[in-house]
Write a protein that holds these residues in place. Structure first.
Motif, PDB file in Angstrom:
ATOM      1  N   PHE A 338      32.893 -11.299 -27.398  1.00 35.56           N
ATOM      2  CA  PHE A 338      33.544 -10.974 -26.131  1.00 35.56           C
ATOM      3  C   PHE A 338      34.347 -12.179 -25.677  1.00 35.56           C
ATOM      4  O   PHE A 338      33.789 -13.206 -25.285  1.00 35.56           O
ATOM      5  CB  PHE A 338      32.489 -10.594 -25.091  1.00 35.56           C
ATOM      6  N   ASN A 339      35.647 -12.071 -25.734  1.00 32.76           N
ATOM      7  CA  ASN A 339      36.508 -13.213 -25.452  1.00 32.76           C
ATOM      8  C   ASN A 339      37.765 -12.759 -24.718  1.00 32.76           C
ATOM      9  O   ASN A 339      38.799 -12.467 -25.333  1.00 32.76           O
ATOM     10  CB  ASN A 339      36.886 -13.927 -26.753  1.00 32.76           C
ATOM     11  N   PRO A 340      37.740 -12.683 -23.390  1.00 26.65           N
ATOM     12  CA  PRO A 340      38.927 -12.256 -22.628  1.00 26.65           C
ATOM     13  C   PRO A 340      40.151 -13.113 -22.886  1.00 26.65           C
ATOM     14  O   PRO A 340      41.288 -12.627 -22.780  1.00 26.65           O
ATOM     15  CB  PRO A 340      38.466 -12.370 -21.175  1.00 26.65           C
ATOM     16  N   GLU A 341      39.958 -14.380 -23.247  1.00 22.16           N
ATOM     17  CA  GLU A 341      41.089 -15.279 -23.436  1.00 22.16           C
ATOM     18  C   GLU A 341      41.978 -14.860 -24.602  1.00 22.16           C
ATOM     19  O   GLU A 341      43.129 -15.313 -24.693  1.00 22.16           O
ATOM     20  CB  GLU A 341      40.592 -16.707 -23.634  1.00 22.16           C
ATOM     21  N   ARG A 342      41.496 -13.998 -25.478  1.00 19.43           N
ATOM     22  CA  ARG A 342      42.329 -13.546 -26.588  1.00 19.43           C
ATOM     23  C   ARG A 342      43.528 -12.733 -26.070  1.00 19.43           C
ATOM     24  O   ARG A 342      44.484 -12.505 -26.807  1.00 19.43           O
ATOM     25  CB  ARG A 342      41.506 -12.736 -27.589  1.00 19.43           C
ATOM     26  N   HIS A 343      43.457 -12.260 -24.825  1.00 19.41           N
ATOM     27  CA  HIS A 343      44.543 -11.474 -24.249  1.00 19.41           C
ATOM     28  C   HIS A 343      45.496 -12.324 -23.403  1.00 19.41           C
ATOM     29  O   HIS A 343      46.392 -11.785 -22.766  1.00 19.41           O
ATOM     30  CB  HIS A 343      43.967 -10.347 -23.386  1.00 19.41           C
ATOM     31  N   ILE A 344      45.277 -13.639 -23.384  1.00 19.96           N
ATOM     32  CA  ILE A 344      46.080 -14.534 -22.560  1.00 19.96           C
ATOM     33  C   ILE A 344      46.817 -15.515 -23.455  1.00 19.96           C
ATOM     34  O   ILE A 344      46.229 -16.126 -24.348  1.00 19.96           O
ATOM     35  CB  ILE A 344      45.199 -15.286 -21.545  1.00 19.96           C
ATOM     36  N   GLY A 345      48.108 -15.681 -23.222  1.00 20.86           N
ATOM     37  CA  GLY A 345      48.935 -16.572 -24.021  1.00 20.86           C
ATOM     38  C   GLY A 345      48.768 -18.026 -23.631  1.00 20.86           C
ATOM     39  O   GLY A 345      48.008 -18.382 -22.722  1.00 20.86           O
ATOM     40  N   THR A 346      49.515 -18.882 -24.307  1.00 22.18           N
ATOM     41  CA  THR A 346      49.387 -20.328 -24.081  1.00 22.18           C
ATOM     42  C   THR A 346      49.853 -20.742 -22.687  1.00 22.18           C
ATOM     43  O   THR A 346      49.441 -21.770 -22.169  1.00 22.18           O
ATOM     44  CB  THR A 346      50.223 -21.092 -25.135  1.00 22.18           C
ATOM     45  N   ASN A 347      50.707 -19.926 -22.064  1.00 19.94           N
ATOM     46  CA  ASN A 347      51.201 -20.255 -20.727  1.00 19.94           C
ATOM     47  C   ASN A 347      50.377 -19.616 -19.613  1.00 19.94           C
ATOM     48  O   ASN A 347      50.778 -19.640 -18.444  1.00 19.94           O
ATOM     49  CB  ASN A 347      52.665 -19.812 -20.591  1.00 19.94           C
ATOM     50  N   GLY A 348      49.249 -19.020 -19.983  1.00 21.84           N
ATOM     51  CA  GLY A 348      48.394 -18.403 -18.984  1.00 21.84           C
ATOM     52  C   GLY A 348      48.788 -16.988 -18.622  1.00 21.84           C
ATOM     53  O   GLY A 348      48.184 -16.379 -17.726  1.00 21.84           O
ATOM     54  N   GLU A 349      49.798 -16.441 -19.306  1.00 21.62           N
ATOM     55  CA  GLU A 349      50.244 -15.078 -19.042  1.00 21.62           C
ATOM     56  C   GLU A 349      49.546 -14.099 -19.976  1.00 21.62           C
ATOM     57  O   GLU A 349      49.173 -14.447 -21.096  1.00 21.62           O
ATOM     58  CB  GLU A 349      51.765 -14.968 -19.226  1.00 21.62           C
ATOM     59  N   LEU A 350      49.395 -12.875 -19.517  1.00 19.74           N
ATOM     60  CA  LEU A 350      48.824 -11.838 -20.372  1.00 19.74           C
ATOM     61  C   LEU A 350      49.757 -11.570 -21.545  1.00 19.74           C
ATOM     62  O   LEU A 350      50.988 -11.556 -21.389  1.00 19.74           O
ATOM     63  CB  LEU A 350      48.619 -10.542 -19.577  1.00 19.74           C
ATOM     64  N   ASP A 351      49.179 -11.362 -22.745  1.00 24.38           N
ATOM     65  CA  ASP A 351      50.012 -11.053 -23.901  1.00 24.38           C
ATOM     66  C   ASP A 351      50.451  -9.591 -23.841  1.00 24.38           C
ATOM     67  O   ASP A 351      50.075  -8.842 -22.938  1.00 24.38           O
ATOM     68  CB  ASP A 351      49.276 -11.357 -25.212  1.00 24.38           C
ATOM     69  N   ASP A 352      51.272  -9.195 -24.801  1.00 19.94           N
ATOM     70  CA  ASP A 352      51.797  -7.832 -24.796  1.00 19.94           C
ATOM     71  C   ASP A 352      51.121  -6.940 -25.825  1.00 19.94           C
ATOM     72  O   ASP A 352      51.650  -5.893 -26.195  1.00 19.94           O
ATOM     73  CB  ASP A 352      53.317  -7.845 -25.043  1.00 19.94           C
ATOM     74  N   LYS A 353      49.945  -7.337 -26.313  1.00 15.07           N
ATOM     75  CA  LYS A 353      49.221  -6.507 -27.276  1.00 15.07           C
ATOM     76  C   LYS A 353      48.707  -5.241 -26.606  1.00 15.07           C
ATOM     77  O   LYS A 353      48.234  -5.273 -25.473  1.00 15.07           O
ATOM     78  CB  LYS A 353      48.039  -7.283 -27.873  1.00 15.07           C
ATOM     79  N   ARG A 354      48.805  -4.152 -27.318  1.00 21.47           N
ATOM     80  CA  ARG A 354      48.308  -2.890 -26.798  1.00 21.47           C
ATOM     81  C   ARG A 354      46.807  -2.784 -26.992  1.00 21.47           C
ATOM     82  O   ARG A 354      46.241  -3.325 -27.938  1.00 21.47           O
ATOM     83  CB  ARG A 354      48.984  -1.712 -27.517  1.00 21.47           C
ATOM     84  N   ILE A 355      46.169  -2.079 -26.076  1.00 24.51           N
ATOM     85  CA  ILE A 355      44.763  -1.722 -26.216  1.00 24.51           C
ATOM     86  C   ILE A 355      44.722  -0.236 -26.551  1.00 24.51           C
ATOM     87  O   ILE A 355      45.295   0.584 -25.835  1.00 24.51           O
ATOM     88  CB  ILE A 355      43.976  -2.004 -24.922  1.00 24.51           C
ATOM     89  N   PHE A 356      44.060   0.109 -27.646  1.00 27.22           N
ATOM     90  CA  PHE A 356      44.144   1.470 -28.163  1.00 27.22           C
ATOM     91  C   PHE A 356      42.926   2.322 -27.811  1.00 27.22           C
ATOM     92  O   PHE A 356      42.605   3.280 -28.514  1.00 27.22           O
ATOM     93  CB  PHE A 356      44.314   1.428 -29.678  1.00 27.22           C
ATOM     94  N   ALA A 357      42.259   1.977 -26.714  1.00 26.90           N
ATOM     95  CA  ALA A 357      41.009   2.654 -26.389  1.00 26.90           C
ATOM     96  C   ALA A 357      41.155   4.162 -26.230  1.00 26.90           C
ATOM     97  O   ALA A 357      40.200   4.904 -26.469  1.00 26.90           O
ATOM     98  CB  ALA A 357      40.412   2.056 -25.106  1.00 26.90           C
ATOM     99  N   PHE A 358      42.336   4.627 -25.820  1.00 27.99           N
ATOM    100  CA  PHE A 358      42.519   6.062 -25.633  1.00 27.99           C
ATOM    101  C   PHE A 358      43.653   6.636 -26.477  1.00 27.99           C
ATOM    102  O   PHE A 358      44.291   7.603 -26.110  1.00 27.99           O
ATOM    103  CB  PHE A 358      42.699   6.390 -24.152  1.00 27.99           C
ATOM    104  N   GLY A 359      43.889   6.019 -27.626  1.00 25.84           N
ATOM    105  CA  GLY A 359      44.677   6.670 -28.634  1.00 25.84           C
ATOM    106  C   GLY A 359      46.166   6.399 -28.643  1.00 25.84           C
ATOM    107  O   GLY A 359      46.656   5.423 -28.081  1.00 25.84           O
TER     108      GLY A 359
END
Length: 443
Positions: A338-359
């Motif tokens: 469990f690592n929320p930081e994987r969704h945050i870029g080097t500048n502290g902004e959220l990355d643009d990776k999609r989450i596919f939880a609902f298809g």
């Protein structure tokens, strides 16, 4: 076909045959299992194939359990498009703003219930997952977990999840078995189907003057809210579990909230969402780690198709292994952590990776663009607001035994057909201040 731990078993198949696109056959029914994001996007979202892979299987069991009108399970075609248009009119991003007061009130009600009976969080979660959809869609106020709607929804969901799983009922592969009477020895699926249909009929029978006048019409037009309810319940329980065993992450999120809204000034609102990237990252990581529907809902092909040299015949059942994609080591380093930081870029902004939880594609729930017609963006907002409010109001810790020692947190999950749910565990909610108590009481 595996009926338990299917997503992980399909990953084992992928490793055995060295390919993420798998085929099985059950009593003449072709089943395609899609383990990779690349294949899912190519099949479900590219214009040349999207319509071919947007149908739902013709499951005979649906007629027996009374969910054939559910928009999530409905066959692709004009009837589905008509229901989708009606739903979009009522739940698009602009129309959905009318539901924000309902969402906020239910989250604050949850905080109060946790304050009153912190040892009953499992029951509060069942209430919470049912209350918001019943209020937003049908105008019905679920006061407590003792409301008949909560029990009906919970049992019906579990039965439906078992029966529509690819390995859940022989009736879906041998339709003639539907004619066997439910009292016949060994007719397990028929017994479950009869019980499920009874629950659905009882649910529809609650259309009294205390509900909105067009309760039943809205239910048929928008689709029953089973998927939303199970998503909300699974997300809430998984979130509390993860906060219990990761106090450092919990504290970092709380610090971020306090930096934005102050220590005791007010409770979080949806307006704060864009200003709280770490809380958003927690939300995304909960969905990545524990998608409520690890295989999504099954699809079926509407015509013959060729893909990567393979022949995929019309009528093939297609399963989307969302769990495999979420735990792909090439995409997510240490995917089981469990690592929320994987969704945050080097500048502290959220990355643009999609989450596919609902298809994917036309039958997906689009959590971030808010373009899909079903009210799943209400669920993402509701879940986020729940997380932010719980983090701000409580410190969630491991429970203590009579000697003051930490109680071991049960880390087990269970598969219920197409659903994956966290088993019950014990934790403790510490109210953070008397000022927050006053805030909850006032709101």
């Amino acid at each position: 076909m595996p009926s338990v731990d299917s997503p992980r078993e399909f990953v084992k198949w992928e490793k055995s045959y060295n390919i993420p696109l798998l085929h099985a056959e059950v009593f003449g029914t072709h089943i395609l299992i899609v383990n990779s994001i690349e294949d899912a996007i190519a099949l479900f979202e590219r214009p040349e194939r999207a319509s071919i892979y947007s149908d739902r299987p013709d499951l005979p069991i649906l007629d027996l359990i009374g969910t054939e009108k559910n928009i999530g399970l409905m066959r692709y075609g004009e009837k589905w498009r008509s229901h989708r248009r009606v739903s979009h009119q009522n739940f698009n991003i602009h129309a959905a703003t009318q539901y924000e007061p309902i969402q906020t009130r239910k989250v604050r009600d949850l905080l109060q219930k946790v304050l009153d009976r912190p040892d009953k969080f499992s029951e509060h979660n069942k209430w919470f997952s049912t209350a918001v959809t019943m209020s937003a869609m049908y105008g019905y106020e679920v006061k407590s977990v003792d409301d008949p709607c909560v029990a009906l929804a919970d049992e019906a969901l579990r039965l439906i999840a078992q029966l529509i799983h690819p390995g859940g009922s022989l009736i879906n592969h041998i339709p003639a078995l539907r004619h066997i009477p439910e009292w016949f020895p060994g007719a397990y699926s028929r017994k479950l189907a009869a019980r499920t249909k009874l629950l659905n009929e009882q649910d529809e029978g609650t259309s009294t003057p205390s509900l909105v006048a067009n309760f039943y019409e809205k239910k048929l037009a928008y689709g029953a809210s089973e998927e939303e309810e199970v998503a909300m319940a699974a997300i809430t329980y998984a979130f509390v579990y993860l906060m219990t065993i990761h106090p450092d992450i919990q504290q970092r999120a709380r610090d971020e909230i306090e930096n934005v809204i102050g220590a005791t000034h007010r409770l979080p609102t949806l307006v704060d969402r864009k200003s709280l990237p770490y809380v958003e990252a927690i939300y995304r990581e909960v969905l990545r780690l524990y998608p409520p529907l690890p295989l999504g809902l099954p699809r079926t092909t509407t015509e013959d198709n060729h893909y990567k040299g393979y022949y995929i015949p019309k009528g093939t059942t297609v399963l989307t292994n969302i769990w495999a994609m979420s735990y792909n080591e090439l995409i997510h380093e240490e995917p089981h952590r469990f690592n929320p930081e994987r969704h945050i870029g080097t500048n502290g902004e959220l990355d643009d990776k999609r989450i596919f939880a609902f298809g994917f594609g036309r039958r997906k729930a689009n959590f971030y663009s808010h373009k899909f017609s079903l009210p799943y963006h209400l669920i993402t907002e509701h879940a986020w607001l729940m997380m932010a409010s719980m983090l701000y109001s409580f410190k969630i810790t491991r429970a203590k035994d009579s000697n003051g020692n930490d109680v071991v947190v049960n880390d087990e999950f269970e598969d219920i057909g197409i659903l994956r749910c966290k088993k019950e565990f014990k934790c403790h909610f510490h109210l953070r201040s008397a000022e927050i108590l006053q805030l909850i009481a006032e709101t």
